[in-house]
Scaffold this active site. Structure first.
Site, PDB file in Angstrom:
ATOM      1  N   ARG A 230     -66.656 -45.347 -69.564  1.00  0.00           N
ATOM      2  CA  ARG A 230     -66.160 -46.695 -69.315  1.00  0.00           C
ATOM      3  C   ARG A 230     -66.917 -47.236 -68.110  1.00  0.00           C
ATOM      4  O   ARG A 230     -67.211 -46.481 -67.170  1.00  0.00           O
ATOM      5  CB  ARG A 230     -64.664 -46.668 -68.971  1.00  0.00           C
ATOM      6  CG  ARG A 230     -63.741 -46.460 -70.148  1.00  0.00           C
ATOM      7  CD  ARG A 230     -63.708 -47.673 -71.082  1.00  0.00           C
ATOM      8  NE  ARG A 230     -62.808 -47.500 -72.213  1.00  0.00           N
ATOM      9  CZ  ARG A 230     -63.180 -47.014 -73.401  1.00  0.00           C
ATOM     10  NH1 ARG A 230     -64.424 -46.641 -73.614  1.00  0.00           N
ATOM     11  NH2 ARG A 230     -62.299 -46.911 -74.384  1.00  0.00           N
ATOM     12  N   GLU A 259     -67.339 -56.013 -69.991  1.00  0.00           N
ATOM     13  CA  GLU A 259     -67.991 -56.224 -71.294  1.00  0.00           C
ATOM     14  C   GLU A 259     -67.436 -57.475 -71.976  1.00  0.00           C
ATOM     15  O   GLU A 259     -66.245 -57.732 -71.866  1.00  0.00           O
ATOM     16  CB  GLU A 259     -67.752 -54.997 -72.187  1.00  0.00           C
ATOM     17  CG  GLU A 259     -68.449 -53.776 -71.626  1.00  0.00           C
ATOM     18  CD  GLU A 259     -68.032 -52.486 -72.326  1.00  0.00           C
ATOM     19  OE1 GLU A 259     -67.385 -52.557 -73.381  1.00  0.00           O
ATOM     20  OE2 GLU A 259     -68.362 -51.424 -71.803  1.00  0.00           O
ATOM     21  N   HIS A 277     -72.147 -51.018 -75.963  1.00  0.00           N
ATOM     22  CA  HIS A 277     -70.957 -50.183 -76.236  1.00  0.00           C
ATOM     23  C   HIS A 277     -70.905 -49.772 -77.720  1.00  0.00           C
ATOM     24  O   HIS A 277     -70.016 -50.198 -78.463  1.00  0.00           O
ATOM     25  CB  HIS A 277     -69.673 -50.923 -75.833  1.00  0.00           C
ATOM     26  CG  HIS A 277     -68.486 -50.011 -75.693  1.00  0.00           C
ATOM     27  ND1 HIS A 277     -67.446 -50.256 -74.831  1.00  0.00           N
ATOM     28  CD2 HIS A 277     -68.172 -48.854 -76.316  1.00  0.00           C
ATOM     29  CE1 HIS A 277     -66.541 -49.288 -74.934  1.00  0.00           C
ATOM     30  NE2 HIS A 277     -66.963 -48.430 -75.842  1.00  0.00           N
TER      31      HIS A 277
HETATM   32  C1  8YV Z   1     -64.877 -48.170 -79.261  1.00  0.00           C
HETATM   33  C2  8YV Z   1     -64.454 -46.383 -77.461  1.00  0.00           C
HETATM   34  O1  8YV Z   1     -65.880 -48.984 -78.772  1.00  0.00           O
HETATM   35  O2  8YV Z   1     -63.121 -44.787 -78.551  1.00  0.00           O
HETATM   36  C3  8YV Z   1     -63.356 -45.387 -77.520  1.00  0.00           C
HETATM   37  O3  8YV Z   1     -62.712 -45.176 -76.492  1.00  0.00           O
HETATM   38  O4  8YV Z   1     -64.850 -46.791 -76.451  1.00  0.00           O
HETATM   39  C4  8YV Z   1     -65.117 -46.810 -78.711  1.00  0.00           C
HETATM   40  O5  8YV Z   1     -65.067 -45.876 -79.697  1.00  0.00           O
HETATM   41  C5  8YV Z   1     -63.617 -48.929 -79.079  1.00  0.00           C
HETATM   42  O6  8YV Z   1     -62.492 -48.193 -78.951  1.00  0.00           O
HETATM   43  C6  8YV Z   1     -63.446 -49.924 -80.212  1.00  0.00           C
HETATM   44  O7  8YV Z   1     -63.735 -51.177 -79.786  1.00  0.00           O
END
Ligand code: 8YV
Length: 318
Positions: A230, A259, A277
């Site tokens: 993150r 983001e 991302h």
């Molecule tokens: C996805 C993520 O971008 O699983 C996560 O924590 O960061 C990613 O797999 C997100 O959850 C979906 O927008």
């Protein structure tokens, strides 16, 4: 009987398509949320979210009938889980199904950053090859990777690094006794001993700006920082300054503090590889994640409990 109303936050067409035959799906994001809460808040019994819109105490207060929040993603730092727990809600996420996809992307980003793949691609496209060879660059061959975080995805990344014959060490709050890698209780000490840091740990208050100026300075001038966790886990201005001043060599970033806004300073730098991302962003894996979101919601409303509740909101059959 009226169908269960589910609020879907963000674009999750796949999830919505699967829910629509049995649920009343209200699709909204960003500025539209306010109106949706005002009009339908009291009727909403489940929220599906992809983590772009914060679900805090205030939003929860406007959802008196809410029973569960299904997060599309393994990281659920956009949800105030403590507030959800106090309300007796269940929060689910999508663990396991994305481990290998994110680990693959982490390796790709690490290699792209070390071997300057996007820069080399730009070199060919701009015709500069005709004037001379692409300059020699850094290698993965003489590096030691310090993983920040050793959860489900961290373990898969470590396996891949071992196959690449790259030494691995890690920093996490608790050592994992079943692993052969050296554990550092202190991140700064690990940064000083390695030349490559790769962040794969949860976001949220507990890890905010864990990678700060002192960690980057300990990493040093050969240092490469890769983040597939993150944006919040790194002090972004400190990272920009470390890259600008050559305190570290380069960075590969799949995640950012705000983001989809990426700081202008990073966009202009040659020693960074920037991704939007995309750790889990494939048809295959997003399909599995979407199915798990839907299965959690269906299971809950069939009275069978959640399939993958997060540890903060465990479910006990009542
Ligand atoms: C996805 C993520 O971008 O699983 C996560 O924590 O960061 C990613 O797999 C997100 O959850 C979906 O927008």
């Amino acid at each position: 009987m009226a169908r269960v109303k589910v609020l879907s936050l963000g674009e999750m067409a796949d999830v919505e398509r699967q829910l629509e035959p049995s649920f009343d799906v209200l699709r909204v994001t960003g500025p539209g949320i306010e109106g949706a809460l005002a009009a339908h808040g009291p009727a909403i019994r489940a929220v599906a979210t992809r983590g772009r819109d914060r679900i805090g105490e205030e939003m929860l207060a406007r959802l008196p009938a809410l029973e569960m929040i299904a997060n599309y993603g393994v990281g659920y730092d956009s949800i105030d889980v403590e507030a959800a727990r106090r309300r007796g809600l269940v929060v689910t996420n999508t663990p396991e199904v994305l481990n290998d996809e994110v680990a693959d992307l982490a390796m790709a980003l690490l290699l792209a950053t070390v071997r300057q793949i996007p820069q080399a691609d730009r070199f060919v496209r701009s015709g500069r090859w005709l004037q001379g060879n692409f300059p020699l660059g850094p290698t993965l061959r003489d590096r030691t990777v310090g993983l920040i975080g050793m959860g489900r995805i961290g373990r898969r990344i470590a396996q891949r690094l071992r196959a690449f014959e790259v030494p691995v060490v890690y920093h996490s709050r608790m050592p994992q006794t079943d692993l052969p890698y050296r554990h550092y209780p202190d991140l700064r000490a690990m940064a000083a001993d390695v030349d490559t840091l790769l962040a794969i740990l949860p976001g949220g208050a507990a890890t905010r700006k864990l990678v700060d100026a002192s960690v980057l300075s300990a990493l040093g001038a050969r240092g490469i920082f890769v983040n597939v966790a993150r944006g919040s886990v790194v002090d972004e201005p400190a990272l920009i300054e470390a890259l600008r001043s050559k305190t570290i060599l380069a960075a590969g970033l799949d995640v950012f503090a705000d983001e989809p806004r990426v700081p202008e300073a990073l966009l202009g730098m040659e020693n960074v590889v920037l991704l939007p991302h995309v750790g889990s962003a494939t048809h295959y894996t997003r399909g599995l994640m979407g199915k798990l979101v839907v299965d959690n919601i269906v299971s809950w409303f069939e009275g069978k409990g959640p399939l993958t509740p997060v540890p903060e909101t465990p479910w006990h059959r009542r």
